[in-house]
Design a protein around this motif. Structure first.
Motif, PDB file in Angstrom:
ATOM      1  N   HIS A 187     115.361  79.170-124.047  1.00  0.00           N
ATOM      2  CA  HIS A 187     114.870  79.599-122.730  1.00  0.00           C
ATOM      3  C   HIS A 187     114.652  78.395-121.820  1.00  0.00           C
ATOM      4  CE1 HIS A 187     113.196  83.377-124.856  1.00  0.00           C
ATOM      5  NE2 HIS A 187     114.326  83.672-124.254  1.00  0.00           N
ATOM      6  N   ARG A 245     109.462  76.921-116.709  1.00  0.00           N
ATOM      7  CA  ARG A 245     110.481  76.672-117.736  1.00  0.00           C
ATOM      8  C   ARG A 245     111.639  75.849-117.176  1.00  0.00           C
ATOM      9  NH1 ARG A 245     111.061  82.647-120.692  1.00  0.00           N
ATOM     10  NH2 ARG A 245     108.896  82.748-121.411  1.00  0.00           N
ATOM     11  N   ASP A 303     105.443  78.990-124.052  1.00  0.00           N
ATOM     12  CA  ASP A 303     104.730  79.139-125.324  1.00  0.00           C
ATOM     13  C   ASP A 303     105.690  79.634-126.397  1.00  0.00           C
ATOM     14  OD1 ASP A 303     104.835  81.833-124.445  1.00  0.00           O
ATOM     15  OD2 ASP A 303     103.046  82.323-125.602  1.00  0.00           O
ATOM     16  N   ASP A 331     100.382  82.930-122.734  1.00  0.00           N
ATOM     17  CA  ASP A 331     101.332  82.889-121.606  1.00  0.00           C
ATOM     18  C   ASP A 331     100.717  82.204-120.383  1.00  0.00           C
ATOM     19  OD1 ASP A 331     103.747  83.950-122.586  1.00  0.00           O
ATOM     20  OD2 ASP A 331     102.969  85.990-122.475  1.00  0.00           O
ATOM     21  N   ILE A 338     116.828  92.892-120.007  1.00  0.00           N
ATOM     22  CA  ILE A 338     115.982  92.324-118.942  1.00  0.00           C
ATOM     23  C   ILE A 338     116.841  91.979-117.726  1.00  0.00           C
ATOM     24  CG2 ILE A 338     114.437  90.407-118.318  1.00  0.00           C
ATOM     25  CD1 ILE A 338     113.556  90.329-121.272  1.00  0.00           C
ATOM     26  N   GLU A 393     117.948  92.183-126.080  1.00  0.00           N
ATOM     27  CA  GLU A 393     116.791  92.021-125.180  1.00  0.00           C
ATOM     28  C   GLU A 393     117.149  91.323-123.867  1.00  0.00           C
ATOM     29  OE1 GLU A 393     113.399  90.259-127.097  1.00  0.00           O
ATOM     30  OE2 GLU A 393     112.317  90.020-125.208  1.00  0.00           O
ATOM     31  N   ASP A 430     102.112  91.649-121.978  1.00  0.00           N
ATOM     32  CA  ASP A 430     102.704  91.617-123.320  1.00  0.00           C
ATOM     33  C   ASP A 430     102.354  92.892-124.061  1.00  0.00           C
ATOM     34  OD1 ASP A 430     104.375  89.834-124.622  1.00  0.00           O
ATOM     35  OD2 ASP A 430     102.892  88.227-124.562  1.00  0.00           O
ATOM     36  N   SER A 442     106.598  82.033-128.812  1.00  0.00           N
ATOM     37  CA  SER A 442     106.410  83.394-129.333  1.00  0.00           C
ATOM     38  C   SER A 442     107.639  83.848-130.115  1.00  0.00           C
ATOM     39  CB  SER A 442     106.111  84.368-128.197  1.00  0.00           C
ATOM     40  OG  SER A 442     107.128  84.328-127.215  1.00  0.00           O
ATOM     41  N   ASP A 443     108.806  83.471-129.649  1.00  0.00           N
ATOM     42  CA  ASP A 443     110.051  83.961-130.266  1.00  0.00           C
ATOM     43  C   ASP A 443     110.615  83.000-131.308  1.00  0.00           C
ATOM     44  OD1 ASP A 443     109.855  86.091-128.573  1.00  0.00           O
ATOM     45  OD2 ASP A 443     111.312  85.352-127.120  1.00  0.00           O
ATOM     46  N   PHE A 500     117.432  94.629-115.164  1.00  0.00           N
ATOM     47  CA  PHE A 500     116.343  94.893-114.228  1.00  0.00           C
ATOM     48  C   PHE A 500     116.176  93.728-113.262  1.00  0.00           C
ATOM     49  CE2 PHE A 500     115.474  97.806-117.614  1.00  0.00           C
ATOM     50  CZ  PHE A 500     114.993  98.926-116.975  1.00  0.00           C
ATOM     51  N   GLY A 526     109.372  85.392-109.891  1.00  0.00           N
ATOM     52  CA  GLY A 526     109.304  86.671-110.597  1.00  0.00           C
ATOM     53  C   GLY A 526     109.740  86.542-112.042  1.00  0.00           C
ATOM     54  N   ILE A 527     110.701  87.365-112.417  1.00  0.00           N
ATOM     55  CA  ILE A 527     111.146  87.443-113.805  1.00  0.00           C
ATOM     56  C   ILE A 527     111.738  86.114-114.276  1.00  0.00           C
ATOM     57  CG2 ILE A 527     112.869  88.585-115.286  1.00  0.00           C
ATOM     58  CD1 ILE A 527     112.546  91.037-113.382  1.00  0.00           C
ATOM     59  N   GLY A 528     111.413  85.717-115.478  1.00  0.00           N
ATOM     60  CA  GLY A 528     112.065  84.542-116.057  1.00  0.00           C
ATOM     61  C   GLY A 528     111.127  83.512-116.636  1.00  0.00           C
ATOM     62  N   ASP A 529     109.826  83.592-116.316  1.00  0.00           N
ATOM     63  CA  ASP A 529     108.907  82.603-116.898  1.00  0.00           C
ATOM     64  C   ASP A 529     107.866  83.339-117.741  1.00  0.00           C
ATOM     65  OD1 ASP A 529     107.532  79.999-117.223  1.00  0.00           O
ATOM     66  OD2 ASP A 529     108.867  79.434-115.576  1.00  0.00           O
ATOM     67  N   ASP A 530     106.909  82.594-118.305  1.00  0.00           N
ATOM     68  CA  ASP A 530     105.884  83.233-119.136  1.00  0.00           C
ATOM     69  C   ASP A 530     104.999  84.158-118.311  1.00  0.00           C
ATOM     70  OD1 ASP A 530     106.092  81.911-121.929  1.00  0.00           O
ATOM     71  OD2 ASP A 530     106.333  80.285-120.495  1.00  0.00           O
TER      72      ASP A 530
HETATM   73  N1  LIG Z   1     111.378  95.338-118.650  1.00  0.00           N
HETATM   74  C1  LIG Z   1     111.247  94.251-117.907  1.00  0.00           C
HETATM   75  N2  LIG Z   1     111.328  94.303-116.560  1.00  0.00           N
HETATM   76  C2  LIG Z   1     111.169  93.206-115.800  1.00  0.00           C
HETATM   77  N3  LIG Z   1     110.947  91.981-116.298  1.00  0.00           N
HETATM   78  C3  LIG Z   1     110.852  91.864-117.632  1.00  0.00           C
HETATM   79  C4  LIG Z   1     110.977  92.988-118.505  1.00  0.00           C
HETATM   80  N4  LIG Z   1     110.836  92.556-119.779  1.00  0.00           N
HETATM   81  C5  LIG Z   1     110.598  91.240-119.701  1.00  0.00           C
HETATM   82  N5  LIG Z   1     110.609  90.804-118.423  1.00  0.00           N
HETATM   83  C6  LIG Z   1     110.445  89.415-117.930  1.00  0.00           C
HETATM   84  O1  LIG Z   1     111.429  88.607-118.571  1.00  0.00           O
HETATM   85  C7  LIG Z   1     110.914  87.321-118.891  1.00  0.00           C
HETATM   86  C8  LIG Z   1     111.045  87.071-120.381  1.00  0.00           C
HETATM   87  O2  LIG Z   1     110.288  88.049-121.073  1.00  0.00           O
HETATM   88  P1  LIG Z   1     109.693  87.823-122.495  1.00  0.00           P
HETATM   89  O3  LIG Z   1     108.950  89.066-122.890  1.00  0.00           O
HETATM   90  O4  LIG Z   1     110.754  87.304-123.382  1.00  0.00           O
HETATM   91  O5  LIG Z   1     108.606  86.702-122.204  1.00  0.00           O
HETATM   92  P2  LIG Z   1     108.162  85.570-123.161  1.00  0.00           P
HETATM   93  O6  LIG Z   1     106.932  84.959-122.592  1.00  0.00           O
HETATM   94  O7  LIG Z   1     109.339  84.693-123.418  1.00  0.00           O
HETATM   95  O8  LIG Z   1     107.895  86.299-124.541  1.00  0.00           O
HETATM   96  P3  LIG Z   1     106.646  87.108-125.069  1.00  0.00           P
HETATM   97  O9  LIG Z   1     106.909  88.562-124.767  1.00  0.00           O
HETATM   98  O10 LIG Z   1     106.701  86.879-126.520  1.00  0.00           O
HETATM   99  O11 LIG Z   1     105.428  86.573-124.402  1.00  0.00           O
HETATM  100  C9  LIG Z   1     109.470  87.326-118.409  1.00  0.00           C
HETATM  101  O12 LIG Z   1     109.444  86.704-117.131  1.00  0.00           O
HETATM  102  C10 LIG Z   1     109.115  88.792-118.288  1.00  0.00           C
HETATM  103  O13 LIG Z   1     108.156  89.038-117.274  1.00  0.00           O
END
Ligand SMILES: Nc1ncnc2c1ncn2[C@@H]1O[C@H](COP(=O)(O)OP(=O)(O)OP(=O)(O)O)[C@@H](O)[C@H]1O
Ligand SMILES: Cc1ncc(C[n+]2csc(CCOP(=O)(O)O)c2C)c(N)n1
Ligand SMILES: [Mg+2]
Length: 348
Positions: free
Chosen positions: A242, A161, A231, A87, A21, A17, A58, A233-234, A24, A37-41
């Motif tokens: 994280h 985070r 939060d 989240d 991610i 996983e 989600d 979740s995992d 992308f 952007g990517i990396g937080d809840d």
């Molecule tokens: N396919 C994707 N493309 C872009 N960003 C992604 C993708 N999948 C996940 N992310 C991003 O990666 C980060 C981690 O994703 P993840 O789904 O693990 O979030 P989480 O809050 O830790 O878990 P959960 O899905 O259980 O809420 C988040 O910021 C999410 O927006």
């Protein structure tokens, strides 16, 4: 499977996983200032009136996140929104609205769809989040649900985070492992037939209908002594990883400090050692409590006020230290290796 040069074909399971991610995450254009952007809840953008806008999404997929033969669709509707509200809570924000996308097998009974809608909208009413749109398609087989949620937060109340500081105390807002225990009961009901009806129902309730910590998240957001939040979740270990990764610090968790419910302890008496039970609490997922770090100096004040306000403890489970971004687990002061339980892709 092989390609034309008879090399084994690399699949997404070979990546796992995080690497998927990451592929992308690195491929877009640079983000404008003020946008996370990517990396937080949730993602964070500029909102109106100087506030921050939060956006999260989600997925719930049949046979990955739920089984139709186990689940009441009313509970499933609740859970689909609850995991998204969680989240927003993890950012210290308040939820505002949501979008719902559904992929439905044509054979799904309308009674199920209506049950799902009922559970979803009951929770939407409770947190006053209107449904603003979505998308609907047919699915070849599995029922799939995607919820996108929006919220907002005052900039000074936002918790990311990456804010954990050396010396902080790592805390959780509720007991760990109940949902994972509920899942174990569903997977092997015979094995747990000795468990009392009451304990079983409590554990299943945590699995099917997690209550998002929305009020707790907003309150913790307002506390300047809270430095980072996510939060659960995992599973505690994964989510602490994280925090450690984003905050570039080492987190040490004391296994004997993990809070366990009486229902979980009763579950643990069946064919499990106390050590194995705590491992499930640390690694099992879908707790949907909050995991946060609090300044050491303020911890007892914040914990006392939290307990006064919410009627339950803010449990200290570990510490934040300088060091490589990793999570260590100690049992009575000695390091222990704990296996991760749930991963979407089995191979790392
Ligand atoms: N396919 C994707 N493309 C872009 N960003 C992604 C993708 N999948 C996940 N992310 C991003 O990666 C980060 C981690 O994703 P993840 O789904 O693990 O979030 P989480 O809050 O830790 O878990 P959960 O899905 O259980 O809420 C988040 O910021 C999410 O927006
Ligand atoms: C049938 C069935 N099998 C296994 C599980 C356990 N499970 C699924 S997803 C997940 C982690 C969070 O997922 P995500 O990161 O996608 O939000 C966990 C612990 C379940 N709920 N139902
Ligand atoms: Mg999350």
């Amino acid at each position: 499977m092989t390609d034309s040069s008879s090399q084994p074909l690399q699949t997404v399971s070979d990546l796992g996983e995080e690497q998927i991610i990451r592929r992308f995450a690195g491929s877009g254009s640079d983000l404008p200032a003020g946008i996370t952007g990517i990396g937080d809840d949730c993602a964070v953008t500029e909102g109106v009136g100087g506030q921050k806008q939060l956006i999260g999404t989600d997925l719930l997929i049949e046979d990955i996140h739920f089984r139709s033969e186990w689940t009441s669709y009313r509970d499933l509707g609740h859970k689909a929104l609850a995991v998204n509200l969680s989240d927003i809570a993890a950012m210290g924000g308040r939820p505002e609205s949501f979008f719902l996308s559904l992929a439905l097998p044509g054979s799904m009974p309308v009674t199920r769809l209506d049950g799902f809608r009922k559970g979803l909208m009951e929770l939407a009413r409770k947190y006053e989040v209107p449904l603003l749109g979505g998308d609907t398609t047919r699915s070849p087989d599995a029922f799939m649900i995607s919820v996108m949620i929006t919220g907002r937060a005052d900039p000074e109340h936002l918790k990311l985070r990456n804010g954990a500081r050396n010396g902080d105390i790592l805390c959780v807002t509720g007991p760990l492992g109940d949902s994972a225990a509920g899942l174990s009961i569903l997977e092997d009901p015979e094995k747990y037939s000795r468990l009392s009806e009451d304990h079983r129902n409590q554990l299943l309730q945590q699995h099917f209908r997690p209550e998002p910590a929305v009020r707790e998240g907003r309150w913790l957001g307002k506390q300047s002594a809270v430095h980072a939040m996510i939060d659960l979740s995992d599973g505690l270990l994964n989510d602490a990883r994280h925090l450690a990764g984003e905050s570039r610090c080492r987190i040490t968790i004391a296994m004997e400090q993990l809070p366990l419910s009486a229902d979980f302890e009763a579950f643990g008496k069946i064919e499990r050692t106390p050590e194995q039970l705590r491992e499930l609490a640390a690694a099992g997922g879908e707790d949907y409590h909050l995991l946060l770090t609090v300044s050491q100096a303020q911890y007892s004040t914040v914990a006392r006020q939290f307990e006064q306000r919410f009627g339950r403890a803010l449990h200290a489970v570990g510490t934040v230290e300088p060091g490589p971004p990793e999570v260590r687990t100690l049992r009575n002061g000695s390091p222990v290796e704990i296996q991760q339980h749930f991963q979407h892709f089995n191979r790392p």
